[in-house]
Design an enzyme around this catalytic site. Structure first.
Site, PDB file in Angstrom:
ATOM      1  N   GLN A 272     108.193  52.148  28.530  1.00  0.00           N
ATOM      2  CA  GLN A 272     108.544  51.553  27.458  1.00  0.00           C
ATOM      3  C   GLN A 272     110.283  51.778  26.732  1.00  0.00           C
ATOM      4  O   GLN A 272     111.307  51.727  26.125  1.00  0.00           O
ATOM      5  CB  GLN A 272     107.814  51.926  26.002  1.00  0.00           C
ATOM      6  CG  GLN A 272     106.621  50.617  26.118  1.00  0.00           C
ATOM      7  CD  GLN A 272     105.423  51.382  24.694  1.00  0.00           C
ATOM      8  OE1 GLN A 272     105.230  52.304  24.540  1.00  0.00           O
ATOM      9  NE2 GLN A 272     106.083  50.738  24.049  1.00  0.00           N
TER      10      GLN A 272
ATOM     11  N   GLY B 286     102.521  55.194  19.195  1.00  0.00           N
ATOM     12  CA  GLY B 286     102.539  55.573  20.648  1.00  0.00           C
ATOM     13  C   GLY B 286     103.565  55.196  21.598  1.00  0.00           C
ATOM     14  O   GLY B 286     103.877  54.831  20.994  1.00  0.00           O
TER      15      GLY B 286
ATOM     16  N   HIS C  91     100.233  50.199  28.946  1.00  0.00           N
ATOM     17  CA  HIS C  91     100.478  49.795  29.302  1.00  0.00           C
ATOM     18  C   HIS C  91     101.404  50.394  30.858  1.00  0.00           C
ATOM     19  O   HIS C  91     102.583  50.617  31.552  1.00  0.00           O
ATOM     20  CB  HIS C  91     101.963  50.892  28.542  1.00  0.00           C
ATOM     21  CG  HIS C  91     102.422  49.583  26.426  1.00  0.00           C
ATOM     22  ND1 HIS C  91     103.036  49.323  27.353  1.00  0.00           N
ATOM     23  CD2 HIS C  91     102.651  50.500  25.668  1.00  0.00           C
ATOM     24  CE1 HIS C  91     103.789  48.769  25.917  1.00  0.00           C
ATOM     25  NE2 HIS C  91     103.032  49.550  25.180  1.00  0.00           N
TER      26      HIS C  91
ATOM     27  N   HIS D 139      95.641  51.176  24.117  1.00  0.00           N
ATOM     28  CA  HIS D 139      96.893  50.933  24.221  1.00  0.00           C
ATOM     29  C   HIS D 139      98.403  51.514  25.304  1.00  0.00           C
ATOM     30  O   HIS D 139      98.795  50.887  25.655  1.00  0.00           O
ATOM     31  CB  HIS D 139      97.679  50.868  22.547  1.00  0.00           C
ATOM     32  CG  HIS D 139      98.956  50.194  22.610  1.00  0.00           C
ATOM     33  ND1 HIS D 139      99.146  48.771  21.417  1.00  0.00           N
ATOM     34  CD2 HIS D 139      99.566  49.942  22.732  1.00  0.00           C
ATOM     35  CE1 HIS D 139     100.223  48.556  21.547  1.00  0.00           C
ATOM     36  NE2 HIS D 139     101.158  49.296  22.599  1.00  0.00           N
ATOM     37  N   GLU D 140      98.414  52.909  25.128  1.00  0.00           N
ATOM     38  CA  GLU D 140      98.995  53.220  25.777  1.00  0.00           C
ATOM     39  C   GLU D 140      99.141  53.058  27.119  1.00  0.00           C
ATOM     40  O   GLU D 140     100.093  53.053  27.914  1.00  0.00           O
ATOM     41  CB  GLU D 140      99.403  54.648  25.258  1.00  0.00           C
ATOM     42  CG  GLU D 140      99.795  54.450  24.086  1.00  0.00           C
ATOM     43  CD  GLU D 140     101.382  53.554  23.752  1.00  0.00           C
ATOM     44  OE1 GLU D 140     101.493  53.699  24.766  1.00  0.00           O
ATOM     45  OE2 GLU D 140     101.613  52.777  22.225  1.00  0.00           O
TER      46      GLU D 140
ATOM     47  N   CYS E 216     102.823  47.048  18.598  1.00  0.00           N
ATOM     48  CA  CYS E 216     103.589  46.878  19.433  1.00  0.00           C
ATOM     49  C   CYS E 216     105.330  47.476  19.512  1.00  0.00           C
ATOM     50  O   CYS E 216     106.009  46.516  19.457  1.00  0.00           O
ATOM     51  CB  CYS E 216     103.288  47.198  21.212  1.00  0.00           C
ATOM     52  SG  CYS E 216     104.299  47.786  22.562  1.00  0.00           S
ATOM     53  N   LEU E 217     105.849  49.248  19.963  1.00  0.00           N
ATOM     54  CA  LEU E 217     107.327  48.845  19.658  1.00  0.00           C
ATOM     55  C   LEU E 217     108.124  47.847  21.008  1.00  0.00           C
ATOM     56  O   LEU E 217     109.513  47.971  19.929  1.00  0.00           O
ATOM     57  CB  LEU E 217     107.503  50.218  19.704  1.00  0.00           C
ATOM     58  CG  LEU E 217     106.952  51.643  19.069  1.00  0.00           C
ATOM     59  CD1 LEU E 217     107.535  52.555  19.109  1.00  0.00           C
ATOM     60  CD2 LEU E 217     107.578  50.914  17.392  1.00  0.00           C
TER      61      LEU E 217
HETATM   62 ZN    ZN Z   1     102.905  49.097  23.031  1.00  0.00          ZN
END
Ligand code: ZN
Length: 193
Positions: A50, A45, A152, A148-149, A106-107
């Site tokens: 991000q 995701g 954000h 999770h997304e 997480c990226l």
């Molecule tokens: Zn993340």
């Protein structure tokens, strides 16, 4: 186009994102770029903050879970066959569903993975990339990615779900990421770069 992913420490990751007001060629290009960037970084995701855009938009890709999600006849649910786009999502957690512990990464926070407890099930209303209203009931990996997304978009990171002690133990590594003192095999954007 592959976009640099904003790393922990970038203020945009802590800002509540703004509603997407309407469709445009630029938005469609942004969605394509986000999907390409997510794939390049091997993520499940990616949320618009991000990549430095304060917009209520995220993409997801559950295709790597397809085998696990298939039923006994080997049929894979449609949501695990292609990238998904969520615009202006409204997530309602099923607080009755049991909380489950899953290791999350997480990226924006490379190299770290931590166990996070969240409710297993939810309902989400959103617009797809064609601005059609959609509603989905999710559990398992799809629910996890949506939560999770979705976080954000509210300036929340999975770190915020950890215990204060665990967060203290991670502080040095997080500071190193914020300084850009980290290796990743995809482009990152740091506060001072
Ligand atoms: Zn993340």
């Amino acid at each position: 186009m592959i976009l640099p992913i904003y790393a922990f420490g970038q203020p945009v990751l802590r800002e509540p994102a703004l509603e997407v007001e309407g469709d445009s060629p630029e938005l469609q290009t942004l969605i394509d770029d986000m999907i390409e960037t997510m794939h390049e970084a091997h993520g499940a995701g990616l949320a618009a903050p991000q990549i430095g855009k304060s917009l209520r938009l995220f993409v997801a890709d559950l295709t790597s879970y397809a085998e696990d999600l298939a039923d006994e006849d080997g049929v894979v649910p449609e949501y695990a066959t292609k990238p998904l786009v969520f615009i202006n999502p409204e997530i309602v957690l099923d607080e009755e569903s049991p909380e489950v512990d899953v290791e999350e990464g997480c990226l924006s926070i490379p190299e770290l993975r931590e166990t996070v407890w969240r409710p297993d099930a939810l309902k989400v209303r959103f617009l797809d990339r064609h601005f059609q209203a959609q509603e989905m009931v999710a559990d398992g990996p799809l629910s996890r990615v949506i939560q999770h997304e979705g976080d954000h978009l509210d300036g929340v990171l999975y770190l915020d779900h950890l215990s204060p002690l665990r967060r203290r133990l991670l502080k040095r590594r997080l500071n190193a990421i914020a300084r850009g003192d980290i290796e990743a095999d995809y482009p990152l954007s740091f506060v001072r770069s």
